[in-house]
Write an enzyme that holds these catalytic residues in place. Sequence first.
Site, PDB file in Angstrom:
ATOM      1  N   LYS A  52       0.846  -1.204   0.000  1.00  0.00           N
ATOM      2  CA  LYS A  52       0.000   0.000   0.000  1.00  0.00           C
ATOM      3  C   LYS A  52       0.874   1.245   0.000  1.00  0.00           C
ATOM      4  O   LYS A  52       0.590   2.221  -0.698  1.00  0.00           O
ATOM      5  CB  LYS A  52      -0.939  -0.027   1.220  1.00  0.00           C
ATOM      6  CG  LYS A  52      -2.051  -1.038   1.039  1.00  0.00           C
ATOM      7  CD  LYS A  52      -2.815  -1.362   2.306  1.00  0.00           C
ATOM      8  CE  LYS A  52      -3.738  -2.566   2.033  1.00  0.00           C
ATOM      9  NZ  LYS A  52      -4.393  -3.079   3.226  1.00  0.00           N
ATOM     10  N   GLN A  96      -5.002  -1.947   9.312  1.00  0.00           N
ATOM     11  CA  GLN A  96      -4.725  -3.239   8.676  1.00  0.00           C
ATOM     12  C   GLN A  96      -5.316  -4.377   9.527  1.00  0.00           C
ATOM     13  O   GLN A  96      -5.026  -4.482  10.720  1.00  0.00           O
ATOM     14  CB  GLN A  96      -3.213  -3.417   8.493  1.00  0.00           C
ATOM     15  CG  GLN A  96      -2.827  -4.680   7.763  1.00  0.00           C
ATOM     16  CD  GLN A  96      -3.339  -4.714   6.321  1.00  0.00           C
ATOM     17  OE1 GLN A  96      -3.246  -3.727   5.584  1.00  0.00           O
ATOM     18  NE2 GLN A  96      -3.900  -5.841   5.911  1.00  0.00           N
ATOM     19  N   ASP A 119     -11.430   1.925   3.366  1.00  0.00           N
ATOM     20  CA  ASP A 119     -11.618   0.487   3.161  1.00  0.00           C
ATOM     21  C   ASP A 119     -13.087   0.159   2.875  1.00  0.00           C
ATOM     22  O   ASP A 119     -13.398  -0.934   2.403  1.00  0.00           O
ATOM     23  CB  ASP A 119     -11.187  -0.280   4.428  1.00  0.00           C
ATOM     24  CG  ASP A 119      -9.863  -1.002   4.237  1.00  0.00           C
ATOM     25  OD1 ASP A 119      -9.482  -1.244   3.079  1.00  0.00           O
ATOM     26  OD2 ASP A 119      -9.219  -1.320   5.260  1.00  0.00           O
TER      27      ASP A 119
END
Length: 280
Positions: A52, A96, A119
């Site tokens: 990322k 995460q 997300d």
Amino acid sequence: MAKLIDGKQISKEIKDELKELVAKKKEEGMEATLAVIQVGNDPASSVYVGNKKKACEYIGIRSLAYELPEETTQEELVELVEKLNQDDTVHGILVQLPLPKHMCEDDIIKAIAPEKDVDGFHPQSVGALSIGQKGFVSCTPAGVIQLLKRSGIEIEGKECVVLGRSNIVGKPMALLLLRENGTVTVCHSKTKDLKEVTKRADILIVAVGRPKMVTADYVKEGAVVIDVGIHRMENQKLCGDVDFDSVEPVASYITPVPGGVGPMTIAMLMNNCVEAANMK
Ligand code: NDP
């Protein structure tokens, strides 16, 4: 023989479009910023976080890395998320997953401000998707829609079957196909006569989490087959939820693993970050 849908190429196209957009915005004085939080040092998570960061660098998004120790408490993590929620220079926040077992992932996701939820996991984002309102969409299913559209595959009016109903893939996938006017069926572990249902699909999306489960006898001749699954086999090679060698001769289009859906997830995350910054 099926045509291969090249996720690597399509994700690069998207990243290059974003790169151009970000450069233009920079000239106007705006710098998109993503905060990435990792708790503990799970090796797979470290690889994802590293990828990322690399994608951010490529596009020109500023990334802030927060690497917290395994023993961080839930309260400490929520405190950091809330601080980032308040910070006007941060546009996207990503925690995460998976988090260490002593933390409640749902509560952490809920702590992220919906306008920074790149997300697309926040209940408000999911709710917005289900009633057709604007909001961030979970990156993997959003990536599948891009793969279909950019390969010239029409969704409207098609029989779409989604195999799997998880919150991050199957369910949002079904809602997105519905938004594109597909006729959508969702299958899961309690579905009866599974093969009969999947064989109705013009577009079959497989997110079942079982290596090579879907063989040719699940697939109608000429169907488009999208394989979301990703598994590392004993020989260290990657494979999907679809048995590629068996299905490829039957399908009209198919995604490979690796190089299909996988690269799209990060591209769509980057897209959400740029959108979050543009909304400011
Ligand atoms: P989950 O394990 O959360 O969900 C799997 C779904 O498949 C469940 O709905 C389950 O049904 C259903 N299922 C399991 N076994 C069967 C069966 N034998 N017959 C019918 N249905 C079954 O997985 P995810 O959605 O998180 O992930 C799916 C796959 O996609 C995995 O391989 C994962 O690694 C991969 N993945 C890839 C990403 C990428 O970027 N490429 C991102 C995210 C995931 P039930 O609900 O009844 O239990």
